[in-house]
Design a protein around this motif. Structure first.
Motif, PDB file in Angstrom:
ATOM      1  N   SER A 314       0.893  -1.042  -0.010  1.00  0.00           N
ATOM      2  CA  SER A 314      -0.020   0.124   0.069  1.00  0.00           C
ATOM      3  C   SER A 314       1.004   1.208  -0.196  1.00  0.00           C
ATOM      4  O   SER A 314       1.845   1.286   0.602  1.00  0.00           O
ATOM      5  CB  SER A 314      -0.969  -0.053   1.168  1.00  0.00           C
ATOM      6  N   SER A 315       0.474   2.173  -0.695  1.00  0.00           N
ATOM      7  CA  SER A 315       1.271   3.434  -0.688  1.00  0.00           C
ATOM      8  C   SER A 315       1.175   4.237   0.622  1.00  0.00           C
ATOM      9  O   SER A 315       1.962   5.041   0.648  1.00  0.00           O
ATOM     10  CB  SER A 315       0.857   4.461  -1.768  1.00  0.00           C
ATOM     11  N   SER A 316       0.389   4.002   1.386  1.00  0.00           N
ATOM     12  CA  SER A 316       0.178   4.728   2.712  1.00  0.00           C
ATOM     13  C   SER A 316       0.785   3.971   3.988  1.00  0.00           C
ATOM     14  O   SER A 316       1.100   4.234   4.724  1.00  0.00           O
ATOM     15  CB  SER A 316      -1.107   5.366   2.980  1.00  0.00           C
ATOM     16  N   SER A 317       0.542   2.559   3.760  1.00  0.00           N
ATOM     17  CA  SER A 317       1.023   1.815   4.882  1.00  0.00           C
ATOM     18  C   SER A 317       1.827   0.847   4.673  1.00  0.00           C
ATOM     19  O   SER A 317       2.265  -0.234   5.499  1.00  0.00           O
ATOM     20  CB  SER A 317      -0.506   0.900   5.222  1.00  0.00           C
ATOM     21  N   GLY A 318       2.588   0.932   3.531  1.00  0.00           N
ATOM     22  CA  GLY A 318       3.700  -0.209   3.329  1.00  0.00           C
ATOM     23  C   GLY A 318       3.247  -1.431   3.289  1.00  0.00           C
ATOM     24  O   GLY A 318       2.381  -1.638   2.405  1.00  0.00           O
ATOM     25  N   LEU A 319       4.052  -2.389   3.287  1.00  0.00           N
ATOM     26  CA  LEU A 319       3.664  -4.042   3.279  1.00  0.00           C
ATOM     27  C   LEU A 319       2.647  -4.411   4.260  1.00  0.00           C
ATOM     28  O   LEU A 319       2.978  -4.237   5.502  1.00  0.00           O
ATOM     29  CB  LEU A 319       5.118  -4.773   3.387  1.00  0.00           C
ATOM     30  N   ILE A 320       1.655  -4.883   3.927  1.00  0.00           N
ATOM     31  CA  ILE A 320       0.652  -5.363   4.751  1.00  0.00           C
ATOM     32  C   ILE A 320       0.694  -6.909   4.788  1.00  0.00           C
ATOM     33  O   ILE A 320       0.472  -7.499   3.608  1.00  0.00           O
ATOM     34  CB  ILE A 320      -0.668  -4.885   4.663  1.00  0.00           C
ATOM     35  N   ILE A 321       0.769  -7.607   5.751  1.00  0.00           N
ATOM     36  CA  ILE A 321       0.622  -8.975   5.608  1.00  0.00           C
ATOM     37  C   ILE A 321      -0.733  -9.352   6.658  1.00  0.00           C
ATOM     38  O   ILE A 321      -1.045  -8.962   7.347  1.00  0.00           O
ATOM     39  CB  ILE A 321       1.904  -9.678   6.668  1.00  0.00           C
ATOM     40  N   GLU A 322      -1.370 -10.338   5.653  1.00  0.00           N
ATOM     41  CA  GLU A 322      -2.550 -10.745   6.149  1.00  0.00           C
ATOM     42  C   GLU A 322      -3.024 -12.206   5.948  1.00  0.00           C
ATOM     43  O   GLU A 322      -2.307 -12.756   5.073  1.00  0.00           O
ATOM     44  CB  GLU A 322      -3.859  -9.771   5.761  1.00  0.00           C
ATOM     45  N   PRO A 323      -3.765 -13.006   6.632  1.00  0.00           N
ATOM     46  CA  PRO A 323      -4.120 -14.510   6.225  1.00  0.00           C
ATOM     47  C   PRO A 323      -4.710 -14.293   4.797  1.00  0.00           C
ATOM     48  O   PRO A 323      -5.449 -13.382   4.307  1.00  0.00           O
ATOM     49  CB  PRO A 323      -5.334 -14.767   7.264  1.00  0.00           C
ATOM     50  N   PHE A 324      -4.380 -15.449   4.000  1.00  0.00           N
ATOM     51  CA  PHE A 324      -4.653 -15.529   2.689  1.00  0.00           C
ATOM     52  C   PHE A 324      -5.988 -16.346   2.514  1.00  0.00           C
ATOM     53  O   PHE A 324      -6.331 -17.102   3.351  1.00  0.00           O
ATOM     54  CB  PHE A 324      -3.766 -16.285   1.885  1.00  0.00           C
ATOM     55  N   SER A 325      -6.918 -15.689   1.714  1.00  0.00           N
ATOM     56  CA  SER A 325      -8.333 -16.006   1.679  1.00  0.00           C
ATOM     57  C   SER A 325      -8.701 -15.954   0.078  1.00  0.00           C
ATOM     58  O   SER A 325      -8.521 -14.911  -0.492  1.00  0.00           O
ATOM     59  CB  SER A 325      -9.113 -15.353   2.246  1.00  0.00           C
ATOM     60  N   LEU A 326      -9.238 -17.076  -0.363  1.00  0.00           N
ATOM     61  CA  LEU A 326      -9.809 -16.929  -1.753  1.00  0.00           C
ATOM     62  C   LEU A 326     -11.090 -16.256  -1.841  1.00  0.00           C
ATOM     63  O   LEU A 326     -11.924 -16.351  -0.928  1.00  0.00           O
ATOM     64  CB  LEU A 326     -10.014 -18.656  -2.028  1.00  0.00           C
ATOM     65  N   PRO A 327     -11.375 -15.831  -2.972  1.00  0.00           N
ATOM     66  CA  PRO A 327     -12.705 -14.996  -3.225  1.00  0.00           C
ATOM     67  C   PRO A 327     -13.942 -16.148  -2.933  1.00  0.00           C
ATOM     68  O   PRO A 327     -13.642 -17.024  -3.329  1.00  0.00           O
ATOM     69  CB  PRO A 327     -12.535 -14.535  -4.536  1.00  0.00           C
ATOM     70  N   PRO A 328     -14.768 -15.654  -2.600  1.00  0.00           N
ATOM     71  CA  PRO A 328     -16.249 -16.272  -2.734  1.00  0.00           C
ATOM     72  C   PRO A 328     -16.591 -17.060  -3.936  1.00  0.00           C
ATOM     73  O   PRO A 328     -16.193 -16.504  -5.117  1.00  0.00           O
ATOM     74  CB  PRO A 328     -17.171 -15.392  -2.198  1.00  0.00           C
ATOM     75  N   VAL A 329     -16.747 -18.331  -3.902  1.00  0.00           N
ATOM     76  CA  VAL A 329     -17.321 -18.965  -4.924  1.00  0.00           C
ATOM     77  C   VAL A 329     -18.201 -18.336  -6.224  1.00  0.00           C
ATOM     78  O   VAL A 329     -18.120 -18.394  -7.240  1.00  0.00           O
ATOM     79  CB  VAL A 329     -17.745 -20.336  -4.550  1.00  0.00           C
ATOM     80  N   GLY A 330     -19.351 -17.754  -5.504  1.00  0.00           N
ATOM     81  CA  GLY A 330     -20.204 -17.048  -6.170  1.00  0.00           C
ATOM     82  C   GLY A 330     -19.864 -15.967  -7.061  1.00  0.00           C
ATOM     83  O   GLY A 330     -20.109 -15.688  -8.085  1.00  0.00           O
ATOM     84  N   ASP A 331     -18.485 -15.186  -6.598  1.00  0.00           N
ATOM     85  CA  ASP A 331     -18.171 -14.208  -7.440  1.00  0.00           C
ATOM     86  C   ASP A 331     -17.277 -14.822  -8.851  1.00  0.00           C
ATOM     87  O   ASP A 331     -17.515 -14.272  -9.616  1.00  0.00           O
ATOM     88  CB  ASP A 331     -17.047 -13.502  -6.642  1.00  0.00           C
ATOM     89  N   GLU A 332     -16.691 -15.959  -8.223  1.00  0.00           N
ATOM     90  CA  GLU A 332     -16.137 -16.331  -9.672  1.00  0.00           C
ATOM     91  C   GLU A 332     -17.065 -16.983 -10.634  1.00  0.00           C
ATOM     92  O   GLU A 332     -16.977 -16.730 -11.691  1.00  0.00           O
ATOM     93  CB  GLU A 332     -15.051 -17.340  -9.040  1.00  0.00           C
ATOM     94  N   GLU A 333     -18.289 -17.637 -10.134  1.00  0.00           N
ATOM     95  CA  GLU A 333     -19.271 -18.150 -11.105  1.00  0.00           C
ATOM     96  C   GLU A 333     -19.812 -16.988 -11.675  1.00  0.00           C
ATOM     97  O   GLU A 333     -19.967 -17.008 -13.040  1.00  0.00           O
ATOM     98  CB  GLU A 333     -20.226 -18.811 -10.327  1.00  0.00           C
ATOM     99  N   GLU A 334     -20.201 -15.880 -11.289  1.00  0.00           N
ATOM    100  CA  GLU A 334     -20.704 -15.058 -11.816  1.00  0.00           C
ATOM    101  C   GLU A 334     -19.808 -14.198 -12.941  1.00  0.00           C
ATOM    102  O   GLU A 334     -20.398 -13.702 -14.019  1.00  0.00           O
ATOM    103  CB  GLU A 334     -20.849 -13.781 -10.912  1.00  0.00           C
ATOM    104  N   ALA A 335     -18.393 -14.305 -12.618  1.00  0.00           N
ATOM    105  CA  ALA A 335     -17.479 -13.679 -13.588  1.00  0.00           C
ATOM    106  C   ALA A 335     -17.491 -14.558 -14.791  1.00  0.00           C
ATOM    107  O   ALA A 335     -17.208 -14.311 -15.884  1.00  0.00           O
ATOM    108  CB  ALA A 335     -16.147 -13.682 -12.839  1.00  0.00           C
ATOM    109  N   THR A 336     -17.267 -15.783 -14.709  1.00  0.00           N
ATOM    110  CA  THR A 336     -17.362 -16.915 -15.837  1.00  0.00           C
ATOM    111  C   THR A 336     -18.708 -16.941 -16.479  1.00  0.00           C
ATOM    112  O   THR A 336     -18.640 -16.947 -17.753  1.00  0.00           O
ATOM    113  CB  THR A 336     -16.911 -18.166 -15.220  1.00  0.00           C
ATOM    114  N   ASN A 337     -19.546 -16.996 -15.829  1.00  0.00           N
ATOM    115  CA  ASN A 337     -20.986 -16.862 -16.600  1.00  0.00           C
ATOM    116  C   ASN A 337     -21.550 -15.634 -17.015  1.00  0.00           C
ATOM    117  O   ASN A 337     -22.486 -15.559 -17.921  1.00  0.00           O
ATOM    118  CB  ASN A 337     -22.076 -17.155 -15.364  1.00  0.00           C
ATOM    119  N   ALA A 338     -20.980 -14.475 -16.860  1.00  0.00           N
ATOM    120  CA  ALA A 338     -21.362 -13.167 -17.479  1.00  0.00           C
ATOM    121  C   ALA A 338     -20.985 -13.264 -18.721  1.00  0.00           C
ATOM    122  O   ALA A 338     -19.925 -13.739 -19.332  1.00  0.00           O
ATOM    123  CB  ALA A 338     -20.347 -12.046 -16.655  1.00  0.00           C
ATOM    124  N   PRO A 339     -22.176 -12.758 -19.629  1.00  0.00           N
ATOM    125  CA  PRO A 339     -21.772 -12.778 -21.364  1.00  0.00           C
ATOM    126  C   PRO A 339     -20.889 -11.716 -21.359  1.00  0.00           C
ATOM    127  O   PRO A 339     -20.511 -10.690 -21.002  1.00  0.00           O
ATOM    128  CB  PRO A 339     -23.146 -12.372 -21.623  1.00  0.00           C
TER     129      PRO A 339
END
Length: 351
Positions: A314-339
């Motif tokens: 981040s340009s204001s906070s430097g390097l931010i370390i946080e637990p890794f989490s995958l995006p919700p499954v619904g978001d990926e399906e909407e992105a793939t099914n979008a025309p």
């Protein structure tokens, strides 16, 4: 049968007088660990302080080796915040490999805008004079150095007085730091910074010889143990050139108190300009070992270091370390099914 008043020492002629408690003054920029009371200091990165085995900071007398793959320099960001934090706290910062121009790339203390400065004036008066971390890095800030820098900066470039075509500069570097520590007061804190260790652009081929680099790690560890209340060290290593599968890198890891690995992603997200925005991770972080907090080991138990971690810049906070989490499954399906609007419509075929 005689009765005595409670809370009175037997045999004393009068009421007991409380003994004045003498508290030892701590060095600037240090505080006791909540785990075992040992002295710790901030790395300048809040999320990294939280990662270090629950100490809420880096324990004094320890070293941290940061490994990074690829050609990125996320580890250099951690080093710059680590150096800037030391200068703000009045510490002595010792740099190997670069000249004094490296200091110009350090971040400065954050400064609030004029609209918010009047509101924060009353609250800032009640805060501690010595900041543990950068108080205003979360807001849009302008680097302010000036009187905020109270420490000393010593640069030892590899092409300067330490340069030698036959021998590596490690032995002279340790000797110079040792003399500076002995000449300073016992309350002075020193920070050792070694960016891009063994990089061909900074070191000759003699530095990568095991007798040179391993002796340096042994001498650095002895220095940290000798002055355990005054010295910490941060180093970065490009493991693309020196993979973890080689014996030399494994020995360097064993001689370090903590080892972190940064794995940048191929498709990196842009640097955040808005502190409140949710950014995608720019890489993965693996905590191979952390500084121990008791004689039986430890370091990874009871912390989120065992989880899958990610980092983002981040340009204001430097390097931010946080637990890794995958995006919700619904978001990926909407992105793939979008025309897709750019694709031409397929005409139906009649047989």
């Amino acid at each position: 049968m005689s009765f005595r008043k409670r809370n009175v020492v037997i045999g004393s002629s009068g009421p007991s007088t409380p003994v004045a408690r003498q508290e030892k003054s701590l060095a600037p920029g240090t505080r006791p660990s909540p785990l075992d009371g040992r002295l710790t200091t901030s790395t300048g990165t809040q999320s990294l302080d939280q990662l270090l085995a629950g100490h809420a900071g880096m324990p004094m007398g320890t070293s941290l080796l940061i490994e990074e793959t690829g050609t990125t320099d996320f580890g250099g960001v951690l080093l710059r915040y680590y150096a800037a934090e030391g200068l703000v706290q009045g510490h002595h910062v010792h740099l190997l490999g670069f000249n004094d121009s490296w200091r110009r790339e350090l971040p400065g203390l954050g400064k609030l805008s004029n609209s918010k400065s009047s509101k924060s004036t009353t609250s800032s008066d009640n805060k501690m004079k010595i900041a543990w971390r950068y108080e205003t890095l979360g807001q849009r800030n302008v680097p302010v150095r000036g009187n905020a820098i109270k420490g000393q900066f010593y640069a030892s470039p590899t092409d300067g007085p330490l340069a030698s075509p036959i021998h590596a500069p490690f032995e002279k570097f340790i000797a110079v730091i040792t003399s500076r520590i002995k000449d300073s007061t016992p309350s002075t804190v020193h920070r050792i910074i070694v960016p891009s260790l063994l990089s061909p652009t900074l070191y000759t081929s003699a530095a990568s010889q095991p007798r040179e680099i391993l002796q340096f790690f042994h001498a650095l560890k002895a220095l940290l143990r000798q002055f355990s209340g005054q010295v910490t060290a941060l180093l970065t290593l490009p493991i693309t050139l020196f993979p973890r599968s080689t014996g030399l890198t494994r020995w360097m890891e064993l001689l370090s108190d903590g080892v972190l690995e940064l794995v940048p992603l191929q498709h990196q997200a842009p640097v955040s300009r808005d502190p409140g925005s949710e950014d995608k991770g720019q890489g993965l972080l693996r905590a191979h070992s952390l500084p121990i907090f008791h004689e039986k080991g430890g370091g990874l138990e009871g912390t989120w270091a065992r989880e899958n971690l990610s980092f983002r810049l981040s340009s204001s906070s430097g390097l931010i370390i946080e637990p890794f989490s995958l995006p919700p499954v619904g978001d990926e399906e909407e992105a793939t099914n979008a025309p897709k609007t750019n694709e031409p419509k397929k005409e139906s075929l009649e047989f």
